[in-house]
Design a protein around this motif. Sequence first.
Motif, short mmCIF file in Angstrom:
data_model
loop_
_atom_site.label_atom_id
_atom_site.label_comp_id
_atom_site.label_asym_id
_atom_site.label_seq_id
_atom_site.Cartn_x
_atom_site.Cartn_y
_atom_site.Cartn_z
N ALA A 184 -51.32 -49.22 3.26
CA ALA A 184 -50.52 -49.40 4.46
C ALA A 184 -50.04 -48.02 4.95
O ALA A 184 -49.53 -47.21 4.18
CB ALA A 184 -49.33 -50.30 4.16
N ILE A 185 -50.23 -47.72 6.24
CA ILE A 185 -49.93 -46.40 6.80
C ILE A 185 -48.65 -46.49 7.64
O ILE A 185 -48.53 -47.34 8.53
CB ILE A 185 -51.09 -45.89 7.68
CG1 ILE A 185 -52.38 -45.77 6.83
CG2 ILE A 185 -50.74 -44.55 8.32
CD1 ILE A 185 -53.59 -45.40 7.63
N ILE A 186 -47.70 -45.57 7.31
CA ILE A 186 -46.47 -45.42 8.10
C ILE A 186 -46.53 -44.05 8.78
O ILE A 186 -46.76 -43.03 8.12
CB ILE A 186 -45.21 -45.53 7.23
CG1 ILE A 186 -45.15 -46.92 6.56
CG2 ILE A 186 -43.96 -45.29 8.07
CD1 ILE A 186 -44.00 -47.06 5.59
N LEU A 187 -46.32 -44.02 10.10
CA LEU A 187 -46.40 -42.77 10.88
C LEU A 187 -45.00 -42.37 11.32
O LEU A 187 -44.26 -43.19 11.88
CB LEU A 187 -47.32 -42.98 12.09
CG LEU A 187 -47.59 -41.76 12.96
CD1 LEU A 187 -48.36 -40.70 12.17
CD2 LEU A 187 -48.36 -42.16 14.22
N THR A 188 -44.62 -41.10 11.04
CA THR A 188 -43.36 -40.54 11.56
C THR A 188 -43.71 -39.45 12.57
O THR A 188 -44.66 -38.67 12.37
CB THR A 188 -42.50 -39.95 10.44
OG1 THR A 188 -43.18 -38.86 9.84
CG2 THR A 188 -42.18 -41.02 9.38
N CYS A 189 -42.95 -39.41 13.69
CA CYS A 189 -43.27 -38.45 14.75
C CYS A 189 -42.00 -38.07 15.52
O CYS A 189 -40.99 -38.77 15.44
CB CYS A 189 -44.30 -39.03 15.70
SG CYS A 189 -43.78 -40.59 16.47
N ASP A 190 -42.10 -36.97 16.26
CA ASP A 190 -40.95 -36.52 17.06
C ASP A 190 -40.82 -37.36 18.32
O ASP A 190 -39.69 -37.69 18.74
CB ASP A 190 -41.11 -35.04 17.44
CG ASP A 190 -41.03 -34.13 16.22
OD1 ASP A 190 -40.32 -34.52 15.26
OD2 ASP A 190 -41.72 -33.11 16.19
N THR A 191 -41.96 -37.69 18.91
CA THR A 191 -41.92 -38.45 20.16
C THR A 191 -42.97 -39.55 20.09
O THR A 191 -44.15 -39.29 19.84
CB THR A 191 -42.23 -37.54 21.37
OG1 THR A 191 -41.30 -36.47 21.40
CG2 THR A 191 -42.14 -38.32 22.67
N CYS A 192 -42.53 -40.78 20.34
CA CYS A 192 -43.44 -41.94 20.30
C CYS A 192 -43.90 -42.24 21.72
O CYS A 192 -43.41 -43.17 22.37
CB CYS A 192 -42.72 -43.14 19.68
SG CYS A 192 -43.77 -44.56 19.43
N ASP A 193 -44.83 -41.42 22.20
CA ASP A 193 -45.32 -41.63 23.56
C ASP A 193 -46.53 -42.56 23.54
O ASP A 193 -46.95 -43.08 22.50
CB ASP A 193 -45.65 -40.29 24.22
CG ASP A 193 -46.63 -39.48 23.38
OD1 ASP A 193 -47.30 -40.08 22.49
OD2 ASP A 193 -46.74 -38.27 23.59
#
Length: 584
Positions: free
Chosen positions: A63-72
């Motif tokens: 299962a992949i969890i993505l963290t990011c600065d901006t969820c565009d």
Amino acid sequence: MEFINRNLIDAGYEHQACTKDKAVAWGVINDQAIDIFIYDISTAFKLEDIDLLRFARDKTEAAIILTCDTCDNEVLERATVENVCCILEKPFSTSDFLTALEIAQFKEKLLLKTINAISEMLIITNEKGRIFLVNEKTETKTGFHHYEFIGKDIENLKLFQRKPSIEKANSDNEYDIPTKTRGLLKVVFKSSTFELSNKILQLVILEDITEKIQADENYHLLAERTTSGIVIYQQHGIIYANPAMEKISGYSATEMKSISLHFWDFIHPEKLSNSPGNKPEINNNIRRYEVEMITKHGEIKWLDVFENSTYFQGQPATMCIFSDTSDRLRFENDLKKSYSLLEDAHLKVMQAHTLDALVEFASGVAHEIRNPLANISSRAQLSLKTLANDLVNEENMRSIIASTERANLIITELLDFARPQEAPSDMGNINEILENACNHTRMLLKDQAVKLEKQLSPQLPEIRVNEFQLERAFLNLINNGIQAMEPGGTLTVSTFLQTRFIVISIADTGKGIEIQFIDKIFNPFFTMRHKGVGLGLPIVHKIIEYHHGTIEVESVPGKGTKFIIRLPLERNDLTHDFTIVQES
């Protein structure tokens, strides 16, 4: 990073691998089993980010969890394509992170729970044919653990003696699968593809048919060894016949399949109309009936049939189980014949006892009764001469005289019945004896207004007879026939030659004999006439027996009665049996 590590430990994930180096990440993903892959991007997706996500997805199915600065929109679109479980936009709280972990864990557990609920063995592979999931039933049936399957290429899996082909999607194939403890399993291989989160996966279901095949083999063995005939047929004809049926019918299974549209073709034509229909009917009822079969060699056999509707190779069929009851029926028929002969013998013994009693009675009291009767009759006749003017007493005297004559007649017939008959000693012509008997009935024929027809064969040979006794028997039957008819009736007397017998027929058109009386007419003292004594027909029967012949009676109430006498041409053809027949 420390925030994520701390929360992972709190969530129960003790083993972690953290790195900022993509090359290190590639190595970890390639060498270790991964449950959750958390990937952080600070700016827009780069090519190496996409490659790393795809490698993690294909290699581990984590299962992949993505963290990011901006969820565009670009991030959302890429996350969808790469099957990202959830996205966390910075900054995010501990609660947000734990919720993302729960979503990832739930997705993994839900899939496992779903496939483990399936009752068949199940394997899931990715689009490259690598196994990444098996259910508990697969482990239980084969004895292999899931880690012995995971990551293996299903095309090169050594578990299968015959290699399943992924190209055979949506088709059924049988395979042998070795197990650790149970030997070979017979399975049906079913595969199909499906799409999950934009990924094409292959679902392989292995249905264990080992027990079914064994049951089919046991059933076939039972059918081959049973002594009952078994036939399975469909609308197009017979499709199976066991060895017992071959023995019963005389036809081989191949012959039955090739020459017969239905097994009804073997049934006796006269019995076919009484048999059930020959079209298969699918129901839960077992029908039972009896039929007569014509074997290949023309022999008639009686069969007890149990019929049941079933399916054969997915199509409606009818199975019939045959038991050859020919020997049993022959035994029953023989037993019935023996019982009938026993009854006849018993009847003759009873008649013999009756005859002995009559002889004893007649010998002891006949003369003692005749003397008083003669005295009464003579005195009544003398008194009658002196009562010319006394009409009342004159009628009484005449009644006394008639009664004594009747009593004397009864004694005479009784003595005649009890007296031993003289054996036939002279050669005589049956037609002449019948002519003499008919001549004695001319007055009775005229009084009753009855027509006499004679159909006498001119070519009858002479046989050994006692003319006086035989004429008396014929006369008795002729008189009975005349008295049984109303005016206008016809009495037919005929003779003809039949093989080794001369047949005499005396038939009237009278009222006939009721069925409840027909088997009693030859019994002593049985009569249906008010003036009869009941010894006439027993005397006739006795005379015919002494001539070694037989007498039969055919009677239809309301239409008439026929007596048929058969007298043998030679003494060695003789029999003492007689038959009583009721016409239908």
